[in-house]
Design a protein around this motif. Structure first.
Motif, PDB file in Angstrom:
ATOM      1  N   LEU A  96       0.844  -1.191   0.000  1.00 54.14           N
ATOM      2  CA  LEU A  96       0.000   0.000   0.000  1.00 54.14           C
ATOM      3  C   LEU A  96       0.887   1.252   0.000  1.00 54.14           C
ATOM      4  O   LEU A  96       1.219   1.778  -1.044  1.00 54.14           O
ATOM      5  CB  LEU A  96      -0.940  -0.015   1.196  1.00 54.14           C
ATOM      6  CG  LEU A  96      -2.020  -1.085   1.145  1.00 54.14           C
ATOM      7  CD1 LEU A  96      -2.829  -1.108   2.425  1.00 54.14           C
ATOM      8  CD2 LEU A  96      -2.929  -0.880  -0.060  1.00 54.14           C
ATOM      9  N   TYR A  97       1.300   1.709   1.170  1.00 54.48           N
ATOM     10  CA  TYR A  97       2.097   2.933   1.196  1.00 54.48           C
ATOM     11  C   TYR A  97       3.330   2.844   2.096  1.00 54.48           C
ATOM     12  O   TYR A  97       4.195   3.693   2.025  1.00 54.48           O
ATOM     13  CB  TYR A  97       1.242   4.119   1.633  1.00 54.48           C
ATOM     14  CG  TYR A  97       0.518   3.902   2.931  1.00 54.48           C
ATOM     15  CD1 TYR A  97      -0.778   3.425   2.951  1.00 54.48           C
ATOM     16  CD2 TYR A  97       1.130   4.189   4.137  1.00 54.48           C
ATOM     17  CE1 TYR A  97      -1.444   3.217   4.154  1.00 54.48           C
ATOM     18  CE2 TYR A  97       0.472   3.983   5.329  1.00 54.48           C
ATOM     19  CZ  TYR A  97      -0.809   3.499   5.334  1.00 54.48           C
ATOM     20  OH  TYR A  97      -1.459   3.286   6.501  1.00 54.48           O
ATOM     21  N   GLU A  98       3.430   1.817   2.928  1.00 55.78           N
ATOM     22  CA  GLU A  98       4.634   1.669   3.746  1.00 55.78           C
ATOM     23  C   GLU A  98       5.702   0.968   2.924  1.00 55.78           C
ATOM     24  O   GLU A  98       5.463  -0.108   2.369  1.00 55.78           O
ATOM     25  CB  GLU A  98       4.330   0.859   4.999  1.00 55.78           C
ATOM     26  CG  GLU A  98       3.513   1.599   6.018  1.00 55.78           C
ATOM     27  CD  GLU A  98       3.343   0.806   7.294  1.00 55.78           C
ATOM     28  OE1 GLU A  98       2.741   1.330   8.242  1.00 55.78           O
ATOM     29  OE2 GLU A  98       3.815  -0.339   7.355  1.00 55.78           O
ATOM     30  N   GLN A  99       6.866   1.568   2.865  1.00 56.09           N
ATOM     31  CA  GLN A  99       7.951   0.982   2.093  1.00 56.09           C
ATOM     32  C   GLN A  99       8.949   0.307   3.025  1.00 56.09           C
ATOM     33  O   GLN A  99       9.370   0.888   4.024  1.00 56.09           O
ATOM     34  CB  GLN A  99       8.655   2.054   1.257  1.00 56.09           C
ATOM     35  CG  GLN A  99       7.756   2.639   0.180  1.00 56.09           C
ATOM     36  CD  GLN A  99       8.476   3.596  -0.731  1.00 56.09           C
ATOM     37  OE1 GLN A  99       9.697   3.581  -0.865  1.00 56.09           O
ATOM     38  NE2 GLN A  99       7.701   4.438  -1.407  1.00 56.09           N
ATOM     39  N   TYR A 100       9.309  -0.910   2.655  1.00 53.53           N
ATOM     40  CA  TYR A 100      10.259  -1.698   3.427  1.00 53.53           C
ATOM     41  C   TYR A 100      11.504  -1.908   2.575  1.00 53.53           C
ATOM     42  O   TYR A 100      11.411  -2.355   1.436  1.00 53.53           O
ATOM     43  CB  TYR A 100       9.632  -3.035   3.845  1.00 53.53           C
ATOM     44  CG  TYR A 100       8.458  -2.830   4.767  1.00 53.53           C
ATOM     45  CD1 TYR A 100       7.161  -2.712   4.256  1.00 53.53           C
ATOM     46  CD2 TYR A 100       8.636  -2.711   6.142  1.00 53.53           C
ATOM     47  CE1 TYR A 100       6.091  -2.486   5.100  1.00 53.53           C
ATOM     48  CE2 TYR A 100       7.560  -2.498   6.989  1.00 53.53           C
ATOM     49  CZ  TYR A 100       6.288  -2.375   6.462  1.00 53.53           C
ATOM     50  OH  TYR A 100       5.234  -2.147   7.291  1.00 53.53           O
ATOM     51  N   PHE A 101      12.641  -1.608   3.174  1.00 53.08           N
ATOM     52  CA  PHE A 101      13.880  -1.567   2.422  1.00 53.08           C
ATOM     53  C   PHE A 101      14.699  -2.837   2.530  1.00 53.08           C
ATOM     54  O   PHE A 101      14.682  -3.530   3.554  1.00 53.08           O
ATOM     55  CB  PHE A 101      14.736  -0.390   2.899  1.00 53.08           C
ATOM     56  CG  PHE A 101      14.261   0.939   2.420  1.00 53.08           C
ATOM     57  CD1 PHE A 101      13.194   1.576   3.034  1.00 53.08           C
ATOM     58  CD2 PHE A 101      14.866   1.558   1.334  1.00 53.08           C
ATOM     59  CE1 PHE A 101      12.739   2.802   2.580  1.00 53.08           C
ATOM     60  CE2 PHE A 101      14.426   2.784   0.873  1.00 53.08           C
ATOM     61  CZ  PHE A 101      13.359   3.408   1.503  1.00 53.08           C
ATOM     62  N   GLY A 102      15.455  -3.084   1.476  1.00 55.65           N
ATOM     63  CA  GLY A 102      16.449  -4.139   1.489  1.00 55.65           C
ATOM     64  C   GLY A 102      17.764  -3.611   2.024  1.00 55.65           C
ATOM     65  O   GLY A 102      17.887  -2.428   2.348  1.00 55.65           O
TER      66      GLY A 102
ATOM     67  N   LEU B  47      11.802   1.075   9.053  1.00 57.22           N
ATOM     68  CA  LEU B  47      10.671   1.974   9.281  1.00 57.22           C
ATOM     69  C   LEU B  47      10.411   2.071  10.781  1.00 57.22           C
ATOM     70  O   LEU B  47      10.213   1.062  11.450  1.00 57.22           O
ATOM     71  CB  LEU B  47       9.433   1.453   8.565  1.00 57.22           C
ATOM     72  CG  LEU B  47       8.140   2.232   8.768  1.00 57.22           C
ATOM     73  CD1 LEU B  47       8.273   3.656   8.241  1.00 57.22           C
ATOM     74  CD2 LEU B  47       6.978   1.520   8.086  1.00 57.22           C
ATOM     75  N   VAL B  48      10.411   3.297  11.291  1.00 52.03           N
ATOM     76  CA  VAL B  48      10.195   3.520  12.715  1.00 52.03           C
ATOM     77  C   VAL B  48       8.733   3.830  13.000  1.00 52.03           C
ATOM     78  O   VAL B  48       8.114   3.240  13.886  1.00 52.03           O
ATOM     79  CB  VAL B  48      11.087   4.673  13.227  1.00 52.03           C
ATOM     80  CG1 VAL B  48      10.765   5.000  14.690  1.00 52.03           C
ATOM     81  CG2 VAL B  48      12.565   4.333  13.068  1.00 52.03           C
ATOM     82  N   ILE B  49       8.178   4.770  12.233  1.00 51.65           N
ATOM     83  CA  ILE B  49       6.828   5.236  12.514  1.00 51.65           C
ATOM     84  C   ILE B  49       6.286   5.962  11.298  1.00 51.65           C
ATOM     85  O   ILE B  49       7.056   6.502  10.492  1.00 51.65           O
ATOM     86  CB  ILE B  49       6.838   6.150  13.767  1.00 51.65           C
ATOM     87  CG1 ILE B  49       5.448   6.287  14.383  1.00 51.65           C
ATOM     88  CG2 ILE B  49       7.456   7.502  13.454  1.00 51.65           C
ATOM     89  CD1 ILE B  49       5.465   6.870  15.788  1.00 51.65           C
ATOM     90  N   ARG B  50       4.969   5.960  11.145  1.00 49.90           N
ATOM     91  CA  ARG B  50       4.331   6.653  10.028  1.00 49.90           C
ATOM     92  C   ARG B  50       3.168   7.499  10.534  1.00 49.90           C
ATOM     93  O   ARG B  50       2.606   7.238  11.593  1.00 49.90           O
ATOM     94  CB  ARG B  50       3.829   5.654   8.998  1.00 49.90           C
ATOM     95  CG  ARG B  50       2.561   4.943   9.423  1.00 49.90           C
ATOM     96  CD  ARG B  50       1.937   4.145   8.301  1.00 49.90           C
ATOM     97  NE  ARG B  50       0.612   3.682   8.653  1.00 49.90           N
ATOM     98  CZ  ARG B  50       0.350   2.547   9.282  1.00 49.90           C
ATOM     99  NH1 ARG B  50       1.340   1.768   9.649  1.00 49.90           N
ATOM    100  NH2 ARG B  50      -0.895   2.201   9.546  1.00 49.90           N
TER     101      ARG B  50
END
Lengths: 110, 119
Positions: A96-102, B47-50
């Motif tokens: 959706l909109y949260e991006q998770y990085f390699g 990712l910490v927080i959104r």
């Protein structure tokens, strides 16, 4: 659940050569993003692929290109390498909109 | 175009203290997301927080919370009871949200704040 994977970890190329970086997204994620993290320039958005199509690109020349495969994995190609292309290249995936990085690929151009 | 500014290149605090990292952004958009990412020396971005722009309530994740001031275009990160493992580069990031095609665009990052937690 496996995270985003990238290969190779490190790469050394000579100016003028071409390079291909690879990214496998988290299972179920359909979007893949590429970023460049160069010293002094910070993190810059390169490309966004979703459902096999390029949706947007950052302010980079056309020699930066890529593609997304039917399994949602992606390749980033850089042609005619220049010294300033030396950087950490990060791939991220999202549903959706949260991006998770390699973990990134460190490219050094000599 | 969006811009994200982090005015603190480096901060250092003692373990167990509370620290606040600043971030301001500039945009003409009304629908967007804001994020804080952490990049430890291992270089993996986490990712910490959104925060969704349409939500007035500030986001909280365990020891991490934000102070989102939409009118002021400010998005600060507060870390409570800081731990040695919090030592890292912290990046504030902005993302437009597109309704038409779904999904969201690439992130615009600030330059980062290097946070050092001293024992």
């Amino acid at each position: 659940e496996a995270g985003v994977t990238q290969s190779p970890t490190h790469l050394i190329k000579t100016r003028g050569q071409q390079v291909t970086l690879r990214c496998s997204p988290i299972s179920g994620h359909t979007s893949v993003y590429w970023y460049q993290q160069a010293l002094g320039l910070g993190l810059q958005f390169l490309l966004w692929y979703d459902e096999g199509e390029e949706r947007n690109r950052g302010n980079f020349p056309p020699r930066f290109s890529g593609r997304q495969f039917p399994n949602y994995s992606s390749e980033l190609n850089v042609n005619a390498l220049e010294l300033e292309d030396s950087a950490l290249y990060l791939c991220a995936s999202s549903l959706l909109y949260e991006q998770y990085f390699g973990p990134g690929t460190r490219l050094t151009v000599t | 175009a969006q811009t994200v500014t982090q005015s603190q290149p480096e901060m250092s605090v003692q373990e167990a203290e509370t620290v606040t990292l600043s971030c301001t952004y500039d945009t003409s958009e009304s629908n967007y997301y804001l994020f804080w990412y952490k990049q430890p020396p291992s270089r993996q971005m986490i990712l910490v927080i959104r925060q969704e722009a349409y939500k007035q309530q500030n986001a909280t994740e365990n020891r991490f919370s934000v102070n989102f001031q939409k009118a002021a275009k400010s998005f600060s990160l507060k870390i409570s009871d800081s731990q040695l493992g919090d030592t890292a580069m912290y990046f504030c990031a902005f993302m437009n949200r597109y309704y038409s095609g779904g999904g969201a665009d690439g992130l615009t990052f600030g330059k980062g704040t290097h946070l050092i937690i001293q024992p």
